[in-house]
Structure formats: C-alpha cells, structure tokens
Design an enzyme around this catalytic site. Structure first.
Site, PDB file in Angstrom:
ATOM      1  CB  THR A   1      -0.943   0.057   1.299  1.00  0.00           C
ATOM      2  OG1 THR A   1      -1.739  -1.022   1.400  1.00  0.00           O
ATOM      3  CG2 THR A   1      -1.889   1.258   1.465  1.00  0.00           C
TER       4      THR A   1
ATOM      5  CG  ASP B   1      -1.321  -6.924  -2.307  1.00  0.00           C
ATOM      6  OD1 ASP B   1      -2.072  -6.346  -2.386  1.00  0.00           O
ATOM      7  OD2 ASP B   1      -1.163  -7.781  -1.221  1.00  0.00           O
TER       8      ASP B   1
ATOM      9  CB  THR C   1       1.096 -11.334  15.019  1.00  0.00           C
ATOM     10  OG1 THR C   1       1.822 -12.486  15.467  1.00  0.00           O
ATOM     11  CG2 THR C   1      -0.330 -11.922  14.415  1.00  0.00           C
TER      12      THR C   1
ATOM     13  CD  GLN D   1      -6.367 -22.353  18.095  1.00  0.00           C
ATOM     14  OE1 GLN D   1      -7.585 -21.745  17.836  1.00  0.00           O
ATOM     15  NE2 GLN D   1      -6.099 -23.435  17.324  1.00  0.00           N
TER      16      GLN D   1
HETATM   17  N1  ASP Z   1      -2.513  -5.721   0.594  1.00  0.00           N
HETATM   18  C1  ASP Z   1      -1.349  -4.856   0.907  1.00  0.00           C
HETATM   19  C2  ASP Z   1      -0.167  -5.642   1.131  1.00  0.00           C
HETATM   20  O1  ASP Z   1      -0.012  -6.424   1.888  1.00  0.00           O
HETATM   21  C3  ASP Z   1      -1.652  -4.139   2.241  1.00  0.00           C
HETATM   22  C4  ASP Z   1      -0.731  -3.370   2.656  1.00  0.00           C
HETATM   23  O2  ASP Z   1       0.110  -2.935   2.029  1.00  0.00           O
HETATM   24  O3  ASP Z   1      -0.632  -2.814   3.930  1.00  0.00           O
HETATM   25  O4  ASP Z   1       0.581  -5.912   0.171  1.00  0.00           O
END
Ligand code: ASP
Length: 339
Positions: A12, A56, A164, A276
């Site tokens: 993102t 991504d 996490t 978990q």
């Molecule tokens: N879908 C994106 C990714 O993990 C979300 C982000 O960048 O936070 O590449």
C-alpha cells in the site's frame, strides 16, 4: 550521516487508486520519493532500489524472500542500514524469514509499510518511513545501534520475528505480545538497549538462501474430523507441519488424532506445536491434553509466533539435520524469536 538503502517490494505504501476500478495497484517507485519531499531534510544519504515488479504482499512466496535477501546482500557493504518497504499483510512472515536468512547480522534491516497509500492526506506512510530511516541510520558514539531485523509501525519498532498483523483497520496494525518493542518513537526516539540483539562482531555474516516450502499450517478447531485430517496428512510432499493448538499447546486426546500425528512423525515429518493464542507459550505436559503430543516427539514452538515458526521451518528443513538435532535446534532461540 549514515548511508541507507530503501528497498521497495510493493504494498500500500507505494500504491495509487486506479481511477476507473478504484482498486489499489503498485505505482512507479520514483513517484514514491517525489511524494515525500521531507526525505530530503533527513541527515542520511538515501538510495533506492525497487523490485522490478512490485508485489502485493499476499502474492509473496519464498522466491521473493530469496530475491530480497540477494538484493540486500549485493548492496550490504555499501550501506549502514536497510529499510524494506513491504505490504503489511504478510510483512511479519517475510521479515521473520529474512531474520533467519541473515546469520550474524550486524546492520539494521527495518521493515515498514502503511495502512494508507503515501499520497493519501491522512496517510500513516510518512511517519513510518521517516522514522524507519532514522532508526536504520541511528548511531551512538559512531556505532550502529540496531543490529537485527526490525519491523516499524505506528511509533513502535519491534523485533520482526516477534510480530503478527492483528488489525486491518487501525494504524496500529502489529503486535508483539511476547516481547516488548525494541524502540519507541515519541518526542524522542527511545531505544530499549537491554532488549537489542548484540551479535558477536568478530563472526562473519552468512546469508542462507535455501528455503523449503513443503510445509503446512494447521489450525485446530473443535470439530476437526478424522476424515479431513487423514486426507490432509496423506499429502506426500509435506515435510513440516506447524500445528496451531489451543491455549498452552493443548489438542484432542482421541486415539485417532494421536495416531494420525504419530504416523506423520514416523514418516519423518516434523510437527511443531504453537499456540493459536496471541500471547503466551506452549508448555507441553502441563495438561493431559498436551502430554500425549510431548510423548510423540512433537516439537515445542514455545512462545514463537506462527509466522516465526513458518520461517524457521522453511529455513531449517533444507539444512539436512537429523531428527534429534532438528528438534533441539528448533527449540533453541536462533535470532531472538523465542524466550
Ligand atoms: N494488501 C497490501 C499488502 O500487503 C496491504 C498493505 O500494504 O498494507 O501488500
């Protein structure tokens, strides 16, 4: 002044909205820099390199981990620190893998990203990026302060292999339940010196670029049937299973369940028990429901995250270790990933 290499892998932080579809897609990395004129105000010398095709992070696999490790290795001697821009979705997995791939690391590799694209008015990207660069370039009395793989998000620097992703909405997207932040950003940068990894500076750095993804993560749930599990366990190529158990490492005591695990272990498959729960650790033998796992020879993941256990499994499977040594090494902290 430190020399910092910014590595853009995707995510993102460097995305824009397609005006027609509204979907976020990666854009040219040069535009990322022109969107942050503040970078020029930093005292450090910043260079950039980008994946040819940014991804991504949901599309990442071990070939991307190896590509990233090679990129850092090739430039290693020319820089004092590295900032990896990465999608937040699987950042903890990649950063954990990189932590195992770099043995005797003596320079910072800081992962960061953002929840909103850098061009967005309310973006969290600028602070995350600028502080990550400052942390990667941080020196005290001429000496590098951080000598490990970190993950910086929303005012906190964590040990990467302790993290996490816990929130898809809040800017505070990551958690490190079993280990405190190694630095916090407020009016000043506060470093938790006591918790930092202090590598032996005389040892040579090794970059391990062979990983094995013949593994499976299996989250137990009440109602997981014998039919489902026996089908899953028939997969012939699987060499390691990360078993996400209940509470402090507990699982079913039914004979069918135990014997399915037993037959897997007899086939030479390694089974690692992680909880978990978001915090706490596996203590096999504390309850009767984990006693049988212990007797079978299931490996304890202690207080490791699933992400760290996945990375450690991928890293250790290709090392040709005998079963006893494998178990001992898995249960030993290699990069500060467990207490
Ligand atoms: N879908 C994106 C990714 O993990 C979300 C982000 O960048 O936070 O590449």
């Amino acid at each position: 002044m430190s020399r910092i290499l910014l590595v853009y892998t995707g995510g993102t932080i460097g995305m824009i909205k397609n005006p027609e579809t509204g979907a976020l897609t990666a854009f040219n990395f040069d535009e990322l820099l022109s969107n942050i004129p503040e970078l020029r105000l930093l005292e450090h010398k910043i260079s950039t390199v980008s994946f040819e095709e940014p991804v991504d992070s949901s599309d990442m696999d071990i070939s991307d981990y190896i590509k990233l490790a090679e990129l850092i290795e090739v430039h290693f001697e020319d820089y004092d620190g590295f900032v990896v821009l990465h999608g937040s979705d699987t950042m903890s997995y990649t950063a954990s893998a990189i932590s195992f791939m770099f043995e005797n690391l003596k320079k910072p590799i800081i992962f960061t990203g953002s929840q909103l694209p850098i061009g967005d008015l309310r973006t969290d990207a600028k602070e995350n990026l600028i502080t990550s660069i400052q942390l990667a370039g941080l020196k005290e009395r001429g000496k590098t302060v951080i000598r490990e793989v970190g993950l910086y998000f929303e005012y906190k620097l964590y040990r990467a292999n302790r993290t996490t992703k816990i929130n898809a909405e809040h800017f505070e997207a990551f958690e490190s339940s079993n280990f405190p932040p190694i630095a916090e950003s407020g009016v000043n940068l506060k470093i938790n010196h006591e918790k930092l990894i202090k590598p032996n500076l005389r040892k040579k750095m090794l970059v391990h670029k062979s990983l094995n993804d013949d593994i499976m993560v299996l989250k137990l749930f009440p109602g997981l049937s014998q039919q489902t599990l026996s089908y899953l366990f028939k997969m012939p190529h699987i060499k390691g299973v990360i078993l996400e158990t209940f509470g402090s490492g507990n699982a079913k005591t039914d004979d069918w369940f135990v014997s399915l695990l037993e037959s897997l272990i007899e086939r030479g498959v390694y089974i690692v028990n992680v909880t978990q729960c978001v915090g706490g650790a596996v203590h096999m033998g504390k309850y009767a429901t984990s006693e049988r796992l212990k007797r079978l020879g299931v490996i304890s993941g202690g207080d490791m995250t699933t992400e760290a256990a996945v990375a450690k499994m991928m890293y250790l499977l290709d090392k040709n270790l005998g079963p006893k040594v494998f178990k001992t090494i898995f249960e030993t902290s290699l990069r500060g990933e467990m207490n």
